[in-house]
Design a protein around this motif. Structure first.
Motif, PDB file in Angstrom:
ATOM      1  N   HIS A   1       0.874  -1.168   0.000  1.00 26.84           N
ATOM      2  CA  HIS A   1       0.000   0.000   0.000  1.00 26.84           C
ATOM      3  C   HIS A   1       0.913   1.221   0.000  1.00 26.84           C
ATOM      4  O   HIS A   1       2.129   1.100   0.160  1.00 26.84           O
ATOM      5  CB  HIS A   1      -0.882   0.027   1.248  1.00 26.84           C
ATOM      6  N   THR A   2       0.347   2.388  -0.141  1.00 32.16           N
ATOM      7  CA  THR A   2       1.154   3.595  -0.024  1.00 32.16           C
ATOM      8  C   THR A   2       1.565   3.798   1.437  1.00 32.16           C
ATOM      9  O   THR A   2       0.894   3.312   2.361  1.00 32.16           O
ATOM     10  CB  THR A   2       0.382   4.834  -0.495  1.00 32.16           C
ATOM     11  N   VAL A   3       2.654   4.525   1.661  1.00 32.08           N
ATOM     12  CA  VAL A   3       3.073   4.823   3.021  1.00 32.08           C
ATOM     13  C   VAL A   3       1.986   5.597   3.757  1.00 32.08           C
ATOM     14  O   VAL A   3       1.708   5.340   4.936  1.00 32.08           O
ATOM     15  CB  VAL A   3       4.401   5.613   3.021  1.00 32.08           C
ATOM     16  N   GLY A   4       1.328   6.524   3.055  1.00 29.40           N
ATOM     17  CA  GLY A   4       0.264   7.299   3.686  1.00 29.40           C
ATOM     18  C   GLY A   4      -0.868   6.422   4.164  1.00 29.40           C
ATOM     19  O   GLY A   4      -1.393   6.613   5.275  1.00 29.40           O
ATOM     20  N   TYR A   5      -1.265   5.454   3.345  1.00 31.58           N
ATOM     21  CA  TYR A   5      -2.323   4.528   3.750  1.00 31.58           C
ATOM     22  C   TYR A   5      -1.883   3.739   4.982  1.00 31.58           C
ATOM     23  O   TYR A   5      -2.662   3.557   5.938  1.00 31.58           O
ATOM     24  CB  TYR A   5      -2.649   3.567   2.607  1.00 31.58           C
ATOM     25  N   CYS A   6      -0.646   3.245   4.981  1.00 38.12           N
ATOM     26  CA  CYS A   6      -0.159   2.436   6.096  1.00 38.12           C
ATOM     27  C   CYS A   6      -0.129   3.232   7.394  1.00 38.12           C
ATOM     28  O   CYS A   6      -0.492   2.726   8.458  1.00 38.12           O
ATOM     29  CB  CYS A   6       1.233   1.892   5.780  1.00 38.12           C
ATOM     30  N   ARG A   7       0.289   4.486   7.322  1.00 42.67           N
ATOM     31  CA  ARG A   7       0.316   5.322   8.522  1.00 42.67           C
ATOM     32  C   ARG A   7      -1.098   5.542   9.050  1.00 42.67           C
ATOM     33  O   ARG A   7      -1.342   5.469  10.261  1.00 42.67           O
ATOM     34  CB  ARG A   7       0.985   6.647   8.200  1.00 42.67           C
ATOM     35  N   LEU A   8      -2.030   5.800   8.154  1.00 41.78           N
ATOM     36  CA  LEU A   8      -3.414   5.994   8.568  1.00 41.78           C
ATOM     37  C   LEU A   8      -3.995   4.708   9.131  1.00 41.78           C
ATOM     38  O   LEU A   8      -4.732   4.723  10.126  1.00 41.78           O
ATOM     39  CB  LEU A   8      -4.247   6.485   7.377  1.00 41.78           C
ATOM     40  N   PHE A   9      -3.662   3.559   8.515  1.00 41.82           N
ATOM     41  CA  PHE A   9      -4.141   2.263   8.983  1.00 41.82           C
ATOM     42  C   PHE A   9      -3.723   2.034  10.435  1.00 41.82           C
ATOM     43  O   PHE A   9      -4.525   1.622  11.275  1.00 41.82           O
ATOM     44  CB  PHE A   9      -3.582   1.157   8.093  1.00 41.82           C
ATOM     45  N   ALA A  10      -2.450   2.310  10.750  1.00 40.19           N
ATOM     46  CA  ALA A  10      -1.957   2.099  12.110  1.00 40.19           C
ATOM     47  C   ALA A  10      -2.676   3.006  13.101  1.00 40.19           C
ATOM     48  O   ALA A  10      -3.019   2.583  14.216  1.00 40.19           O
ATOM     49  CB  ALA A  10      -0.451   2.320  12.165  1.00 40.19           C
TER      50      ALA A  10
ATOM     51  N   THR B   1       4.968 -11.762  -5.773  1.00 40.57           N
ATOM     52  CA  THR B   1       4.708 -12.365  -7.078  1.00 40.57           C
ATOM     53  C   THR B   1       3.595 -11.682  -7.865  1.00 40.57           C
ATOM     54  O   THR B   1       3.382 -11.999  -9.029  1.00 40.57           O
ATOM     55  CB  THR B   1       4.346 -13.859  -6.916  1.00 40.57           C
ATOM     56  N   GLY B   2       2.866 -10.768  -7.275  1.00 41.67           N
ATOM     57  CA  GLY B   2       1.791 -10.100  -7.997  1.00 41.67           C
ATOM     58  C   GLY B   2       1.258  -8.919  -7.227  1.00 41.67           C
ATOM     59  O   GLY B   2       1.645  -8.683  -6.079  1.00 41.67           O
ATOM     60  N   GLY B   3       0.390  -8.160  -7.875  1.00 42.54           N
ATOM     61  CA  GLY B   3      -0.221  -7.017  -7.223  1.00 42.54           C
ATOM     62  C   GLY B   3       0.699  -5.820  -7.177  1.00 42.54           C
ATOM     63  O   GLY B   3       1.746  -5.782  -7.837  1.00 42.54           O
ATOM     64  N   PRO B   4       0.358  -4.811  -6.386  1.00 42.87           N
ATOM     65  CA  PRO B   4       1.147  -3.576  -6.313  1.00 42.87           C
ATOM     66  C   PRO B   4       2.557  -3.828  -5.787  1.00 42.87           C
ATOM     67  O   PRO B   4       2.814  -4.814  -5.092  1.00 42.87           O
ATOM     68  CB  PRO B   4       0.351  -2.694  -5.338  1.00 42.87           C
ATOM     69  N   GLU B   5       3.462  -2.921  -6.113  1.00 40.65           N
ATOM     70  CA  GLU B   5       4.808  -2.969  -5.557  1.00 40.65           C
ATOM     71  C   GLU B   5       4.766  -2.570  -4.080  1.00 40.65           C
ATOM     72  O   GLU B   5       3.877  -1.855  -3.636  1.00 40.65           O
ATOM     73  CB  GLU B   5       5.727  -2.006  -6.315  1.00 40.65           C
ATOM     74  N   ARG B   6       5.766  -3.032  -3.338  1.00 43.84           N
ATOM     75  CA  ARG B   6       5.894  -2.614  -1.945  1.00 43.84           C
ATOM     76  C   ARG B   6       6.270  -1.131  -1.881  1.00 43.84           C
ATOM     77  O   ARG B   6       7.062  -0.655  -2.685  1.00 43.84           O
ATOM     78  CB  ARG B   6       6.959  -3.431  -1.232  1.00 43.84           C
ATOM     79  N   CYS B   7       5.734  -0.441  -0.876  1.00 43.03           N
ATOM     80  CA  CYS B   7       6.075   0.973  -0.703  1.00 43.03           C
ATOM     81  C   CYS B   7       7.450   1.145  -0.079  1.00 43.03           C
ATOM     82  O   CYS B   7       8.079   2.211  -0.219  1.00 43.03           O
ATOM     83  CB  CYS B   7       5.017   1.691   0.131  1.00 43.03           C
ATOM     84  N   VAL B   8       7.925   0.136   0.639  1.00 43.48           N
ATOM     85  CA  VAL B   8       9.274   0.090   1.203  1.00 43.48           C
ATOM     86  C   VAL B   8       9.789  -1.329   0.982  1.00 43.48           C
ATOM     87  O   VAL B   8       9.004  -2.249   0.754  1.00 43.48           O
ATOM     88  CB  VAL B   8       9.288   0.457   2.703  1.00 43.48           C
TER      89      VAL B   8
ATOM     90  N   HIS C   1      11.076  -3.751   2.912  1.00 43.12           N
ATOM     91  CA  HIS C   1      10.817  -4.836   3.849  1.00 43.12           C
ATOM     92  C   HIS C   1       9.869  -4.380   4.956  1.00 43.12           C
ATOM     93  O   HIS C   1       9.718  -3.180   5.198  1.00 43.12           O
ATOM     94  CB  HIS C   1      12.120  -5.318   4.490  1.00 43.12           C
ATOM     95  N   GLY C   2       9.285  -5.368   5.629  1.00 39.06           N
ATOM     96  CA  GLY C   2       8.409  -5.049   6.740  1.00 39.06           C
ATOM     97  C   GLY C   2       9.088  -4.240   7.821  1.00 39.06           C
ATOM     98  O   GLY C   2       8.475  -3.368   8.452  1.00 39.06           O
ATOM     99  N   LYS C   3      10.369  -4.501   8.078  1.00 46.16           N
ATOM    100  CA  LYS C   3      11.069  -3.750   9.126  1.00 46.16           C
ATOM    101  C   LYS C   3      11.108  -2.256   8.809  1.00 46.16           C
ATOM    102  O   LYS C   3      11.089  -1.417   9.717  1.00 46.16           O
ATOM    103  CB  LYS C   3      12.492  -4.280   9.322  1.00 46.16           C
ATOM    104  N   ASP C   4      11.178  -1.911   7.513  1.00 50.59           N
ATOM    105  CA  ASP C   4      11.230  -0.504   7.120  1.00 50.59           C
ATOM    106  C   ASP C   4       9.905   0.193   7.422  1.00 50.59           C
ATOM    107  O   ASP C   4       9.880   1.333   7.879  1.00 50.59           O
ATOM    108  CB  ASP C   4      11.569  -0.382   5.632  1.00 50.59           C
ATOM    109  N   LEU C   5       8.802  -0.507   7.166  1.00 54.35           N
ATOM    110  CA  LEU C   5       7.498   0.066   7.479  1.00 54.35           C
ATOM    111  C   LEU C   5       7.277   0.126   8.985  1.00 54.35           C
ATOM    112  O   LEU C   5       6.727   1.106   9.503  1.00 54.35           O
ATOM    113  CB  LEU C   5       6.392  -0.745   6.805  1.00 54.35           C
ATOM    114  N   ARG C   6       7.739  -0.894   9.714  1.00 54.36           N
ATOM    115  CA  ARG C   6       7.604  -0.844  11.174  1.00 54.36           C
ATOM    116  C   ARG C   6       8.352   0.352  11.754  1.00 54.36           C
ATOM    117  O   ARG C   6       7.880   0.987  12.703  1.00 54.36           O
ATOM    118  CB  ARG C   6       8.106  -2.154  11.805  1.00 54.36           C
TER     119      ARG C   6
END
Length: 304
Positions: A114-123, A142-149, A151-156
């Motif tokens: 998702h976008t970083v903005g969406y992820c911040r709002l989600f949290a 393997t499919g769908g949108p690209e990661r916004c960052v 790895h998961g650690k970067d979003l955390r």
């Protein structure tokens, strides 16, 4: 479902999230506590269902989440599992449950797709809704949108700055190099309060044991919840499809069904063998709707 990055470290409890309020401490303390735990992973409805079918699935989800949450069961809600678009879990919790259910054991997934903005709002929304925390993972590549960052650690790390007391989960995959995966979890920048794993079973105990041994060697005490799958049949086509997303012991599963074991008994065998290996906390994937609590109870209690 997707995995995690990092480097090694040792000698002290890892990956704390700063000061916490009373509510977030409850789920982390429970996962750290002694004794077994069997949780449930549920999937929201797929995007694009017609109105009538979508309503039926939401009603089933409502009953499942409310029943499991009321009993204090650890409940995970997926975010586009295996790359398939799903309705947003928070929208369902807010609209259909809210104060009607105790959400202190409910943990939605949040992928980096998702976008970083969406992820911040989600949290922020998740914390405001009163859920136990959010499991922040990379997401299927393997499919769908690209990661916004990457790895998961970067979003955390991004979410941690805004929600310093809110529990965030991480991800590990013992089917990859289990020693390397343990070192990723041990890294100072992993940034998680608990870890969920890729699907494992009694047929992959050696990898689980290697993963656990390395965590112990590094002095990591972050709680780990191991994924287990409820295989409903030995249909070769279904098992081949699932194998695109996690290693499926198809031959062994087929042999257990052929020997007369039920789906619940096979899943219960995995739960029991993992528990005997010291992996006491597990979540069961592929539970469906209204029968989720009943099936989970049978899996947690079946002996063979």
């Amino acid at each position: 479902m997707s995995g995690a990055p990092g480097a090694a470290g040792a000698g002290r409890p890892r990956n704390g999230g700063g000061s916490r309020s009373r509510r977030p401490r409850d789920i982390v303390a429970r996962l750290r506590g002694p004794g077994p735990l069997v949780g449930a992973e549920l999937r929201p409805p797929r995007l694009g269902l017609d109105a009538a079918r979508g309503m039926d699935v939401w009603i089933d989800m409502y009953h499942a989440v409310r029943s499991l949450a009321r009993s204090g069961t650890f409940v995970l809600l997926t975010d586009d599992a295996a790359g398939n678009p799903e309705e947003e879990s928070l929208a369902h919790l807010a609209a259909n449950l809210g104060a009607a259910a105790d959400l202190e054991t409910v943990v939605p997934f949040l992928t980096c797709k998702h976008t970083v903005g969406y992820c911040r709002l989600f949290a922020r929304r998740a914390a405001g809704l009163g859920v136990a925390g959010v499991a922040v993972v990379g997401g299927d590549r393997t499919g769908g949108p690209e990661r916004c960052v990457p790895h998961g650690k970067d979003l955390r790390a991004i979410l941690r700055r805004e929600q310093p007391g809110f529990p965030l989960g991480g991800w590990a995959n013992p089917h990859r190099d289990p020693v390397e995966q343990a070192r990723f979890v041990a890294a100072d920048d992993f940034g998680a309060d608990f870890v969920l794993t890729q699907i494992v079973s009694h047929h992959s105990l050696a990898r689980v044991e290697s993963f656990r041994a390395e965590l112990d060697r590094l002095g990591v005490d972050i709680p780990v919840v191991y994924g287990v799958f409820l295989y409903r049949s030995a249909n070769p086509r279904t098992l081949r499809y699932l194998n695109r997303y996690f290693p499926v012991p198809a031959r062994e599963i087929a042999a257990e069904f052929a020997a007369g074991m039920s789906a619940d008994e096979i899943c219960a065998r995995s739960v029991r063998r993992l528990r005997e290996a010291g992996a006491e906390k597990v979540y069961v994937s592929n539970l469906h709707g209204r029968d989720a609590a009943r099936r989970l109870g049978r899996v947690a209690g079946t002996r063979r």
